[in-house]
Structure formats: structure tokens, C-alpha cells
Design an enzyme around this catalytic site. Structure first.
Site, PDB file in Angstrom:
ATOM      1  N   LYS A  78       0.862  -1.179   0.000  1.00 60.28           N
ATOM      2  CA  LYS A  78       0.000   0.000   0.000  1.00 60.28           C
ATOM      3  C   LYS A  78       0.903   1.236   0.000  1.00 60.28           C
ATOM      4  O   LYS A  78       1.956   1.232   0.661  1.00 60.28           O
ATOM      5  CB  LYS A  78      -0.867  -0.042   1.268  1.00 60.28           C
ATOM      6  CG  LYS A  78      -1.904   1.054   1.394  1.00 60.28           C
ATOM      7  CD  LYS A  78      -2.731   0.847   2.676  1.00 60.28           C
ATOM      8  CE  LYS A  78      -3.875   1.841   2.797  1.00 60.28           C
ATOM      9  NZ  LYS A  78      -4.697   1.611   4.004  1.00 60.28           N
ATOM     10  N   SER A 153      -9.707   1.238   2.926  1.00 60.11           N
ATOM     11  CA  SER A 153      -8.872   2.042   2.072  1.00 60.11           C
ATOM     12  C   SER A 153      -7.785   1.254   1.327  1.00 60.11           C
ATOM     13  O   SER A 153      -7.275   1.751   0.322  1.00 60.11           O
ATOM     14  CB  SER A 153      -8.196   3.140   2.905  1.00 60.11           C
ATOM     15  OG  SER A 153      -7.341   2.584   3.876  1.00 60.11           O
ATOM     16  N   SER A 177      -9.816  -1.197   7.040  1.00 59.51           N
ATOM     17  CA  SER A 177      -9.189  -1.040   5.719  1.00 59.51           C
ATOM     18  C   SER A 177      -8.382  -2.211   5.191  1.00 59.51           C
ATOM     19  O   SER A 177      -7.965  -2.180   4.036  1.00 59.51           O
ATOM     20  CB  SER A 177      -8.304   0.196   5.719  1.00 59.51           C
ATOM     21  OG  SER A 177      -9.100   1.325   5.530  1.00 59.51           O
TER      22      SER A 177
END
Ligand code: GLN
Length: 485
Positions: A78, A153, A177
Site C-alpha cells: 500500500k 482504504s 481497511s
């Protein structure tokens, strides 16, 4: 089976026995990214050249007989994890050109084990969101159906696994997330206990809630990767100094006599019928494996979303004060003095949702409102944690849905922030309580989208949730169904 479909566990054995080289494998992943990412948009940055160099190094070390768990295995992160020399944007315009001078600890530990970095993955800006639609780099599409969101996310981290662009990825989970995108993309997402994995070098959203974890194809890989990244770090004072168990050992144990609690408040009317059906089937599977199903209650569940949006935004407003146009990233041009430079840089650099949260958080912390909002939210947080501790006196683990519905359509909730916030109702309480949770696929909806199941464990009970999840995957085949793309 193609190379890019395989797990860490399988590839490690193939690399070690020289059935495949890391260069071959890395090439296969890079061409997969090239073929699928124009549609999926999981990557913000692809580090192809460096990846091939690192793969060559890995092949050399394997030929010297040195093959660690991740040696030569292509992974992606990420874009919230700092990576020395490779830009880290956090999907924000304010960091579009930011290159960190050092590595996050989680990545440094993977690198020490020989991992090869393919690139950095899309997400909601500063990890604020549930759909990957709040990114300055465009939305990521769900590999199972491009008109649907991948979740957020860590949407890029889950989509990259579902599209078979990386063998494993890391995400972060502040209110769901890791677990929610894993659920929406049919992968395994593990949120460890707060303090289990170092947050050093991970861009902070809400520091009392943020936690790092793996997104993988199966539970075995989740256990293996957690074993690599977990453990005390002198650079993160909230990381806990406790030995890291051999998580893979837990996977072989059966679950006879284990007590699985179903929190009443999580099986509500309005739950999507396909989600309900998947939960019913999973419960039946666990019963047939000898587990005992018990009813438990988490009475403060209704207050979790409101509590979270006070605490998370308050912490975010403080954490994001550092982006002032001077020390990091984007700097506005033609500013009239220092204050104007800060105003303009922030105005231009942050997206709408980030601004909304900074304002909410600043308000909750402001004098006169602090007691009414922030302090009260902290008290409710304690009650929520107590609910879980009471439930764990009756059950070894808890089983719940991850989200009330399968992945929604792109654009469906963007006009209504509150609707978006409410979709995290089953994941948020877990971060408030600081406990651990795992999301695994447990069904497919009538529209052909994956449905996830969440298993929650006591603080530092990662072995138990992995054990139960592994038993589920041994006896069902949901995790073998893949997005067709
Ligand atoms: N969707 C939640 C939020 O927007 C959780 C995000 C997260 O876990 N980073 O804050």
C-alpha cells in the site's frame, strides 16, 4: 496453474528447489500487471527495473544455498508504507513527489527475508475511505466486476491479489481497511492486535487505531507473512515486546470443542440476504467440525461508528498538521508569506474527504467541545472494549460478517459520506477495542461478487483466528474461486 496464481508457500518451495527462478517469476508478475492494470488501476507506481535487479540478486543468493522464506517472492505495498528511494504518495496530491529517506519497519523486515518489491498500491487518500474512490490517482476497480469498488482504504492491496498481480501485499487497517477490501475482493486480510506490528514508517492516520497487516491468497500465507512482520520494534513505542509465535504451527490444529460466539447485534435486519446465507453456511461448517456455537452480545455496537469518527478525525487532524507545504511534498506557488503558503499548499494538496475529516477532528478537539465530544468518545471506546472482553469470557472467538453488503458500485455512495461511514459498522469496533480480526471468503453473491466472513480474537489471539480460518479453508473451496479476468 499459472505462476502468478501461486502462493508464498508454493513458490518458496519451487524457488528453493530451483523449479523456477525469481527472474522468471518476477517477469510473469510484471507482465500480468501490464495486462490487467489498465483496467484495475491497483498500482500507483510500478518499480519494474528495480524488481528485476532484486530478482537477479535473489537468484544469486538461492544459487549460494541461501533461500529465506520470501527470497525472490514478488510483493507490493500500500502506498502508505515508506520505501527508501521509491516515492510514497499516500494517494494524495500533497505527497505526489515525496521520496522517503528510509524504510518502514514492516517492509524492512520483508526485505530482510528477501522479498522483491513490484511497486506501490492505490488506496483512499491518507487511508480515509471505504472504496478507494478518494484517491488522487483515480479509482481502483474490483477485479471481479469493474463497475464495483474494491473496498478501501487498502483497495489496491486487495485488488492486486484478486487480479493476481502480486503474490502478497501489505495494507493498513484503522477501521476496517484491510478486512473490508479483502472481503470485497475475495482474499484473506488480517488485522493484527494493536501493537503486534510496528507502525514505524507507516504514514499516520489515527495513531491509536492504525495497524499493519497482510493481504494474501490463503490463510497459510497470512500466517507466514504475519510471522515476518510481527514483533517488537524499538522505533515504535506502541509495539509490544512479546515473543512472536510460529503462526503456521497453529494451522494444523482442529477446532473440536472450540466456542464460536455470534454477536447478536451483528446479525441485524437489513443484512444483505446473500451475506446472511454465507454466514449461515459457514456456521453450519464450523458446527460440523465440532465447534460449539454460542450467542453473545456487544451492547454498545450502535455507538461505534460515531465514536470512531470522533477519535479517528481528532487524531487525523493532529497527524496531518505536518503537511504544511514546507517540510513535505506539494508547495503552492505564488504564496504571499508563510501563512498564505501553508493555507494554499493544504488547500491545493488535500482532497475533499481529507479536508472534511481535518475540520471534523479540529472541531471535536476545540476548547469547549473537547469534553462533549472527544472525551466522551474515549469513554465510550472503553465500554466497547469491555463488551468484547465480556464476550470473550463466553466464547474463544467471534464470527461476524465483514460488511453488510458485497462491494457496492463505483459512485453509489460518494454523494453521501454518512452512508459510506455506516458501511464499516462491523469492522470499526474491532479497532476501537484493539483486538485482532481476519477476513476470509465465505461465499459469492448472486451478482458474482465475493462475500467475506470475519473472525475476531482476543488481544494477541492471532493464532486462534488463523487456526479457525485454516480449518474453514481446509473444508470449503471458496478461496479457490478466482476473479475471471
Ligand atoms: N473506512 C474507514 C475510514 O474511512 C476505515 C479506514 C481505514 O481503516 N483506514 O476511516
Amino acid at each position: 496453474m499459472e505462476l502468478y496464481e501461486k502462493t508464498i508457500n508454493e513458490l518458496h518451495l519451487m524457488l528453493k528447489s530451483r523449479q523456477v527462478s525469481s527472474t522468471e517469476l518476477t517477469r510473469a508478475m510484471l507482465s500480468r500487471i501490464e495486462a490487467t492494470d489498465p483496467d484495475v488501476n491497483a498500482f500507483i507506481t510500478v518499480t519494474a527495473e528495480q524488481a528485476l535487479k532484486d530478482a537477479e540478486m535473489a537468484d544469486q543468493s538461492i544459487s549460494r544455498g541461501d533461500c529465506k522464506l520470501l527470497t525472490g517472492i514478488p510483493v507490493a505495498l500500500k502506498d502508505i508504507f515508506l520505501t527508501a528511494g521509491v516515492r510514497t504518495t499516500c494517494a494524495s496530491r500533497i505527497l505526489h513527489n515525496f521520496v522517503a529517506p528510509y524504510d518502514s519497519t514492516a517492509w524492512a523486515r520483508m526485505k530482510e527475508q528477501g522479498a522483491v518489491l513490484l511497486g506501490k498500491l492505490n488506496q483512499d487518500e491518507f487511508a480515509m475511505g471505504s472504496s478507494c474512490e478518494n484517491s488522487a490517482f483515480g479509482v481502483t476497480r474490483n477485479p471481479w466486476n469493474f463497475s464495483h469498488i474494491p473496498g478501501g482504504s487498502s483497495g489496491g492491496s486487495a485488488a492486486a491479489i484478486a487480479a493476481q498481480q502480486a503474490v502478497a501485499t501489505l495494507g493498513t487497517d484503522t477501521g476496517g481497511s484491510i478486512r473490508q477490501p479483502a472481503s470485497h475482493c475475495g482474499c484473506v486480510g488480517l488485522k493484527p492486535t494493536y501493537g503486534r506490528v510496528s507502525r514505524y514508517g507507516v504514514i499516520a492516520y489515527a495513531s491509536s487505531l492504525d495497524q499493519v497487516g497482510p493481504i494474501t491468497r490463503d490463510v497459510t500465507d497470512s500466517a507466514l507473512l504475519l510471522g515476518v512482520i510481527a514483533g517488537y520494534d524499538t522505533k515504535d513505542s506502541t509495539s509490544v515486546d512479546m515473543p512472536v509465535p510460529d503462526y503456521a504451527l497453529a494451522l494444523g490444529r482442529d477446532i473440536k470443542g472450540m466456542k464460536i460466539g455470534l454477536p447478536r447485534e451483528y446479525f441485524i435486519e437489513g443484512l444483505d440476504p446473500d451475506v446472511q446465507k454465507a454466514m449461515d453456511q459457514a456456521i453450519a461448517t464450523f458446527r460440523s467440525l465440532g465447534a460449539e456455537i454460542v450467542d453473545v452480545s456487544l451492547p454498545h455496537t450502535d455507538y461505534a461508528v460515531a465514536t470512531y469518527y470522533l477519535i479517528a478525525t481528532a487524531e487525523a487532524s493532529s497527524n496531518l498538521a505536518r503537511y504544511d507545504g514546507i517540510r513535505f511534498g506539494h508547495r503552492a506557488e505564488n504564496a504571499d508569506g508563510l501563512i498564505d503558503l501553508m493555507f494554499k499548499s493544504r488547500e491545493e494538496g488535500f482532497g475533499t474527504e481529507v479536508k472534511r475529516r481535518i475540520m471534523l477532528g479540529t472541531y471535536a478537539l476545540s476548547s469547549g467541545y473537547y469534553d462533549a465530544y472527544y472525551l466522551k468518545a474515549q469513554k465510550v471506546r472503553t465500554l466497547i472494549r469491555q463488551d468484547f472482553m465480556d464476550a470473550f469470557s463466553k466464547a474463544d472467538i467471534l464470527l461476524t460478517p465483514v460488511a453488510p453488503t458485497p462491494a457496492f458500485r463505483i459512485g453509489e455512495k460518494t454523494a453521501e459520506p454518512l452512508q459510506m461511514y455506516l458501511s464499516d459498522i462491523f469492522t470499526i469496533p474491532v479497532n476501537l477495542a484493539g483486538i485482532c480480526g481476519i477476513s476470509i471468503q465465505a461465499g459469492v453473491s448472486s451478482q458474482g461478487l465475493p462475500i467475506g466472513l470475519q473472525l475476531l480474537g482476543r488481544p494477541f489471539g492471532e493464532e486462534t483466528i488463523l487456526q479457525v480460518a485454516a480449518n474453514f479453508q481446509k473444508n470449503t473451496n471458496w478461496h479457490t474461486i478466482k476473479a475471471a479476468l
